[in-house]
Enzyme design. Sequence first.
Site, PDB file in Angstrom:
ATOM      1  N   CYS A  66      39.160  36.386  40.000  1.00 58.38           N
ATOM      2  CA  CYS A  66      39.475  36.692  41.405  1.00 58.38           C
ATOM      3  C   CYS A  66      38.201  36.941  42.209  1.00 58.38           C
ATOM      4  O   CYS A  66      37.519  37.946  42.007  1.00 58.38           O
ATOM      5  CB  CYS A  66      40.398  37.906  41.442  1.00 58.38           C
ATOM      6  SG  CYS A  66      40.657  38.618  43.067  1.00 58.38           S
ATOM      7  N   CYS A  69      38.113  40.190  44.188  1.00 57.36           N
ATOM      8  CA  CYS A  69      37.951  41.329  43.269  1.00 57.36           C
ATOM      9  C   CYS A  69      36.473  41.574  42.991  1.00 57.36           C
ATOM     10  O   CYS A  69      36.016  42.717  42.928  1.00 57.36           O
ATOM     11  CB  CYS A  69      38.684  41.082  41.955  1.00 57.36           C
ATOM     12  SG  CYS A  69      40.480  40.943  42.130  1.00 57.36           S
TER      13      CYS A  69
END
Length: 147
Positions: A66, A69
Amino acid sequence: MADSPITACPHCGTRNRVPAAAKGLPRCGKCQELLPWLTDATDADFTEIVEQSALPVLMDLWAPWCGPCRVVAPGVARAAEAYAGRLKVVKVNVDIAQQTAVRYQAQSIPLLLLLDKGAVRARQVGAVPTDALLRWVDQSLALSPAA
């Protein structure tokens, strides 16, 4: 539970092992200052690390693939430093801890939660800049009964 991560003391630079779960607060072995408490949790050790924490927990539900993230990760680490002694920061990889991801309805990541004994007190979805994340943590801690 995995080995205790090593954390450099922001005050004196001494490297310290900080356990994922402990009764007291992590302190530097040399200067005795409070250390940032940043650790990982899985489904298997979630209760011990998060639900039994004496401190409020900032939980970062994330995944290695991600991009957002990875963008929010430095802010999460900064929160551990800024709130040493007041907050435990726990990173949970949703690919590994799937039960925890389902329990907290992580339909979008990164998902940041402020928890008190496992109960959600505040929720932030998506990547935010570090200064906004720290403001959110500050406001959320003010609302949390554990703070």
